[in-house]
Design a protein around this motif. Structure first.
Motif, short mmCIF file in Angstrom:
data_model
loop_
_atom_site.label_atom_id
_atom_site.label_comp_id
_atom_site.label_asym_id
_atom_site.label_seq_id
_atom_site.Cartn_x
_atom_site.Cartn_y
_atom_site.Cartn_z
N ILE A 239 56.57 -29.91 -40.17
CA ILE A 239 55.93 -28.09 -39.98
C ILE A 239 55.68 -27.84 -41.36
CG2 ILE A 239 55.52 -26.58 -39.01
CD1 ILE A 239 56.38 -27.76 -36.84
N ASP B 220 52.04 -27.01 -43.36
CA ASP B 220 52.32 -25.45 -43.93
C ASP B 220 51.83 -24.89 -45.26
OD1 ASP B 220 51.86 -22.81 -43.53
OD2 ASP B 220 53.31 -22.50 -42.17
N TYR C 172 57.30 -27.42 -27.79
CA TYR C 172 56.02 -27.48 -28.14
C TYR C 172 56.58 -25.66 -28.44
CZ TYR C 172 51.46 -25.43 -30.26
OH TYR C 172 50.09 -24.44 -30.59
N VAL D 163 58.07 -24.98 -33.10
CA VAL D 163 56.57 -25.08 -33.41
C VAL D 163 57.34 -22.86 -34.04
CG1 VAL D 163 54.37 -23.97 -33.85
CG2 VAL D 163 55.13 -25.94 -33.37
N ALA D 164 57.67 -22.79 -32.64
CA ALA D 164 57.79 -21.39 -33.09
C ALA D 164 59.00 -21.23 -33.23
CB ALA D 164 57.44 -20.65 -32.00
N HIS E 180 52.13 -15.87 -37.85
CA HIS E 180 51.99 -17.13 -37.74
C HIS E 180 51.76 -16.49 -35.53
CE1 HIS E 180 53.79 -18.27 -41.38
NE2 HIS E 180 53.30 -19.56 -40.92
N PRO F 96 51.41 -19.32 -32.66
CA PRO F 96 51.23 -20.82 -32.16
C PRO F 96 51.31 -20.88 -30.99
CG PRO F 96 53.46 -20.55 -32.80
CD PRO F 96 52.70 -19.40 -33.82
N CYS G 218 47.77 -20.63 -37.53
CA CYS G 218 47.91 -21.03 -36.43
C CYS G 218 47.19 -22.21 -35.64
CB CYS G 218 46.97 -19.95 -35.82
SG CYS G 218 46.98 -18.02 -35.91
N ILE G 219 48.98 -22.58 -35.45
CA ILE G 219 47.97 -23.74 -34.48
C ILE G 219 48.19 -24.18 -32.90
CG2 ILE G 219 49.34 -26.49 -34.00
CD1 ILE G 219 51.36 -26.00 -36.49
N SER G 220 46.75 -24.97 -33.08
CA SER G 220 46.44 -24.31 -31.07
C SER G 220 46.76 -25.66 -30.63
CB SER G 220 45.26 -24.66 -30.88
OG SER G 220 44.86 -23.89 -29.93
N CYS H 16 47.41 -32.69 -36.72
CA CYS H 16 47.15 -31.32 -37.04
C CYS H 16 45.80 -31.35 -37.97
CB CYS H 16 48.34 -30.21 -37.79
SG CYS H 16 47.02 -28.05 -36.74
#
Length: 553
Positions: free
Chosen positions: A231, A235, A257, A261-262, A295, A297, A323-325, A361
């Protein structure tokens, strides 16, 4: 004896070597940014130095309570300082985390604790009654209980307002053998760290199985660290925002997730993580504005709700950068409106539990292709294969297979399922995909029957097994149907036994499901039928049911 992180001293370069273990990464962040706020939780702040001290103390508390390297520690907590401390403390002490959904019913909790062989359980006070229903039937020997009062002087129901049996346990919990207070463990001196091999197990993350029961994906220290580093490499904002960024912790950390990610990526980068115990859109908007979140996510349903929040155009949201969806397809119009409101980049990605989880991504500042989940992450190989495992050329649809350092070790105690899913180092995802000439991937359909509703994975077989436990049900079929807000919703089609027809209502079935399933798994559509469509060999034709319902919505 010096602890394993002692080589990080003030004399080393600011660009530290890549970590091999998550606690190692957190120790380095605490060294570099000791006074920076690590966790912001409903007004309470914890700096990186304070967070690291509490992780060390918690690890020592677990060791003194009898934890041995490799012991499984189940975490049944919402997003909170306790979750972060308990997870990193478990790893530091040599334990293995077992993420446990706080919404689980006793039936679901019973299966997971038994399957994981969890000796320890860290649980929120208000959820204790659920554990007590299965106590004695699970291998848990030590329970660490915590409540909102451990971190906030607020009313007890603010953190997780769930109804609990009033048996004197929450808050006024009496001392008894095998139970420990979270706050007491934090009074211990620093732990003597256990130094695992990066290939050792760090996390059991449960996902659905073909039998209807969830199975534990074995994620190693190397897997989890690798995905964080992937990641970071993907990024382009990471270099500018190290020690300055603000991560919104709205995605649940008990899901891989949100955890990767967070939480893990946020801590690795020295960000302030704004913890939200429940992902409510009003709290999300207020947190972004108040804390200048960089950020965010999320899943498509969160972005849809965000875009439609009353008065959203008048909010100060320009701090958001990236932002990742994931978890469901992201409509282009949703991404474009979000970007107009915030000025941020919102891109669609793809992952699965077995890959820690992110594998693909779209570029944040490169070409984003409509309907695509983007390019493979750095270090991830991906291909589309046919039924025999032969790689297909661009444009052809087949099963997506991925390979990389973030791919799991296998399924816990399920060698046959591991063998079906991992072949020659490749993880066969069960998702149907295609690749274009430029290497962008597109998810076409799911080979598995999994339903993704509001970002949650729901496995029809599990819901069907619960429905079959109802005395009135003769046949049951559960499918996912399109839903404009949740992405998909759960629909159940039932044939009742002749003696119950006209005597059992949809509300009766829903009530029964709520007693045995987490709320997000409960069917939103329940229909009684005289019969279900079937093939010549008697297999229920679920696609026919899906088409029928979708056509009417």
């Amino acid at each position: 004896m010096k602890p394993w992180y002692a080589h990080y001293d003030p004399g080393v370069p600011k660009e530290a070597p890549a970590p091999r273990l998550l606690p190692e990464a957190l120790a380095e962040t605490a060294r570099r940014f000791p006074k920076k706020v690590a966790l912001e939780f409903l007004g309470r702040r914890l700096t990186y130095a304070a967070l690291w001290r509490e992780v060390e103390a918690f690890a020592k508390g677990l060791q003194e309570a009898g934890l041995k390297p490799g012991d499984r520690v189940a975490l049944m907590l919402p997003n909170s300082p306790q979750f972060v401390i308990a997870f990193y403390g478990t790893l530091l002490a040599g334990g293995v985390g077992v993420n446990t959904n706080p919404m689980y019913t006793p039936r679901e909790l019973h299966h997971q604790l038994r399957d994981a062989g969890a000796r320890f359980l860290v649980i929120l006070d208000q959820l204790l009654p659920r554990y007590l229903e299965v106590k004695g039937e699970v291998p848990v020997e030590k329970v660490v209980r915590t409540g909102i009062q451990d971190y906030l002087p607020f009313p007890k129901n603010l953190l997780y307002p769930l109804k609990a049996k009033r048996d004197g346990l929450p808050l006024g919990f009496p001392k008894r053998e095998g139970f420990h207070a979270f706050a007491e463990l934090l009074k211990r001196p620093p732990a003597e760290p256990h130094v695992p091999d990066p290939e050792d197990l760090a996390l059991l993350q449960y996902t659905g199985g073909t039998t209807g029961l969830s199975k534990g994906a074995m994620l190693t220290h190397r897997n989890l660290v690798a995905n964080v580093l992937q990641i970071d490499a993907w990024d382009p904002t990471s270099k500018d925002l190290v020690g300055k960024g603000v991560m919104l912790g709205a995605l649940p950390f008990f899901h891989v997730y949100g955890m990767t990610v967070a939480m893990n990526y946020g801590l690795f980068s020295g960000y302030k993580i704004v913890l939200l115990p429940r992902p409510e859109i009003k709290a999300i908007v207020e947190a972004i504005e108040k804390h200048q979140v960089t950020h965010f996510p999320g899943v498509p349903t969160l972005y849809v709700a965000f875009n439609n929040f009353p008065g959203i155009e008048r909010r100060d949201l320009k701090s958001v950068r990236a932002c990742i969806s994931g978890s469901a397809p992201l409509p282009l119009e949703v991404a474009e409106r979000f970007e107009r409101l915030t000025g941020a980049k919102l891109v669609e990605g793809y992952g699965l539990t077995e890959a820690s989880p992110v594998t693909h991504c779209n570029p944040l500042y490169g070409e984003r292709r409509l309907g695509s989940v983007g390019l493979p992450f750095p270090g991830v190989d991906a291909k589309v294969v046919d039924e025999e495992g032969k790689e297909l050329p661009p444009g052809e649809v087949g099963e997506l297979a991925v390979k990389g350092p973030n791919v799991m070790k296998g399924y816990w105690n399920r060698p046959e399922e591991t063998q079906k899913t991992l072949k020659d180092g490749w993880l066969f995802t069960g998702d149907l995909a295609k690749m274009d000439e430029d290497g962008y991937f597109y998810i076409v359909d799911r080979k598995k029957d999994m339903i993704i509703a509001g970002g949650y994975n729901i496995y029809p077989r599990e819901v069907e097994e619960v429905l079959y436990q109802h005395e009135a049900v003769q046949e049951a079929a559960v499918v996912g149907v399109p839903d404009p807000y949740r992405g998909e919703t759960v629909a159940a089609f039932l044939v009742l036994k002749p003696e119950y027809q006209g005597k059992v209502s949809e509300k009766d079935i829903e009530r029964f499901c709520r007693q045995n399933l987490a709320a997000y798994k409960v069917p939103r559509i329940i229909q009684f039928r005289e019969s279900l469509p079937k093939s010549s060999v008697g297999k229920i034709l679920k696609r026919e049911l899906q088409k029928e319902v979708a056509a009417k919505r």
